[in-house]
Design a protein around this motif. Sequence first.
Motif, mmCIF file in Angstrom:
data_model
loop_
_atom_site.group_PDB
_atom_site.id
_atom_site.type_symbol
_atom_site.label_atom_id
_atom_site.label_comp_id
_atom_site.label_asym_id
_atom_site.label_seq_id
_atom_site.Cartn_x
_atom_site.Cartn_y
_atom_site.Cartn_z
ATOM 1 N N ILE A 1 0.859 -1.181 0.000
ATOM 2 C CA ILE A 1 0.000 0.000 0.000
ATOM 3 C C ILE A 1 0.895 1.230 0.000
ATOM 4 N N SER A 2 0.774 2.071 -1.024
ATOM 5 C CA SER A 2 1.627 3.242 -1.164
ATOM 6 C C SER A 2 1.065 4.422 -0.369
ATOM 7 N N ILE A 3 1.926 5.432 -0.184
ATOM 8 C CA ILE A 3 1.511 6.639 0.532
ATOM 9 C C ILE A 3 0.355 7.323 -0.195
ATOM 10 N N ASN A 4 0.347 7.211 -1.522
ATOM 11 C CA ASN A 4 -0.717 7.855 -2.303
ATOM 12 C C ASN A 4 -2.092 7.250 -2.023
ATOM 13 N N GLU A 5 -2.130 6.009 -1.480
ATOM 14 C CA GLU A 5 -3.403 5.346 -1.181
ATOM 15 C C GLU A 5 -3.878 5.606 0.244
ATOM 16 N N TYR A 6 -3.041 6.263 1.074
ATOM 17 C CA TYR A 6 -3.394 6.461 2.487
ATOM 18 C C TYR A 6 -4.710 7.210 2.639
ATOM 19 N N LEU B 1 -8.049 6.334 4.823
ATOM 20 C CA LEU B 1 -8.534 7.228 5.877
ATOM 21 C C LEU B 1 -10.004 7.569 5.647
ATOM 22 N N ASN B 2 -10.400 7.771 4.393
ATOM 23 C CA ASN B 2 -11.807 8.048 4.106
ATOM 24 C C ASN B 2 -12.684 6.857 4.470
ATOM 25 N N GLN B 3 -12.178 5.635 4.264
ATOM 26 C CA GLN B 3 -12.946 4.447 4.672
ATOM 27 C C GLN B 3 -13.131 4.426 6.186
ATOM 28 N N ILE B 4 -12.065 4.766 6.923
ATOM 29 C CA ILE B 4 -12.159 4.801 8.388
ATOM 30 C C ILE B 4 -13.100 5.913 8.827
#
Length: 466
Positions: free
Chosen positions: A330-335, A339-342
């Motif tokens: 999982i790349s930083i670009n996917e963080y 976070l939106n899912q959380i």
Amino acid sequence: MKKIITLINSILLAGLMLVVTNNAKAQVPQGMNYQAIARDASGNPILNGNICFRFTIHSGSGSGPIQYQETDSVTSNNFGLVTVQVGMGTIVQGIFSAIPWSAGNQYMQVEMDMSGNCTTWVDMGASELLTVPYAMFAGSGVAGPTGPTGLTGSTGPGGPQGDTGPMGATGPTGATGATGATGLTGATGAIGATGAANINGTTNYVIKFTAPTTGGNSQIFDNGTNVGIGTITPAMKLDIAGQTHGMADDNIGDYTGSQFRVETSASGTYFPSVSFYNGYNNNGIILYGASPTGSGLLVTDNTGGFFAPVSASAFLVGSDITIKKDINDISINEYETYLNQIRGIRSITYLYKDESESKEAVNFGKSRLAPHVGFTAQSLPPAVKTSISMSGKVNPEMKLGYNLSDMAGLTLVGVKALDSKVTGLDTKVTGIDSKYSELEKTVNEQKQLINQLMEKLNRLENQGNK
């Protein structure tokens, strides 16, 4: 100002070289070397420049029919020298190996594009190709006559002995001999006397040997419907009163070596299960096997409720990389996506339907001092939530739940995403602090200048007063 190409030795085509082997069967190299010094209009070498050449082979004259044409992109060296292998560039027309060298009178026209784009050509002239290129014709020459046959060599040593051949087929079986005469039947012996039973016991008890020649009651009781061990009132097909102990077979690596095994026939309607029931508070554990709900461990209670507490010092989850596949970092670009899912998870406080809130926690989890803190499975991301059964029955009611391992992974990604944001903010704050320090330094310097000006004004004012 246009750039020009000056050939080595005034564009002497004697610099074109071919390597032709003396072996009649060898392959003639389909190419020839071309070298030149690239110079600008002032005569200065063009050092390390990109230049494009176009080479055209004409028959009969420098403007005769085109036999072959190609382009070559090269870069001059530190001295302005360029080297091209004519015949191995980008073909525009013709086939290099098909040039009729044997016909003679072949001319090579050289053009160049100083921009290196191979689009705008400057004609550098054409020159007749002399002796060396025509050696390529030798590659297609007719082979000479076959030489005389040499003398016969001496006979070589004998080879090793061959393998033994296969065994021949078995011959036919001989004729069967005549059957011998049957012997006389012996006389039947006398029947022996009936022995004593020597068995004592009670009805419905399974008999066991109490001595080498006597029997008596065992601990197994069979009333024709149920079997009991340690009890004479069995309520199940097998009812055991007291503790039991089993030893697994260490040499068997599958379920056949288990200490306790329950199974059904392949055509059975119900799947095997084992229940551990606590009559005090109706809580229990159901271990169920292959079924529409899969295999697993279900913690429930006897009233149909779903929630029942499970206590353990640790839960272990297999997570070794060797048992996983389709692994993607999982790349930083996917963080931000995670976070939106959380952020989309609905946080709530709640009680299970068979619980009640009380000032004193009683009944082993049925009453709580405060509600649970958690979330709804419906708001979880698809990668985390899953369907689970509500009982160990066939075709049980399915409800939404979540995978603890996946939830831990989602939480970890959220922590790493927040850490990345904090690190970014730290970097920005550090940048702001740096700019503030520079600004503060500038302000202090301006203050010093102002103080110096004030001192000068004061001195001038004092001098004016005098």
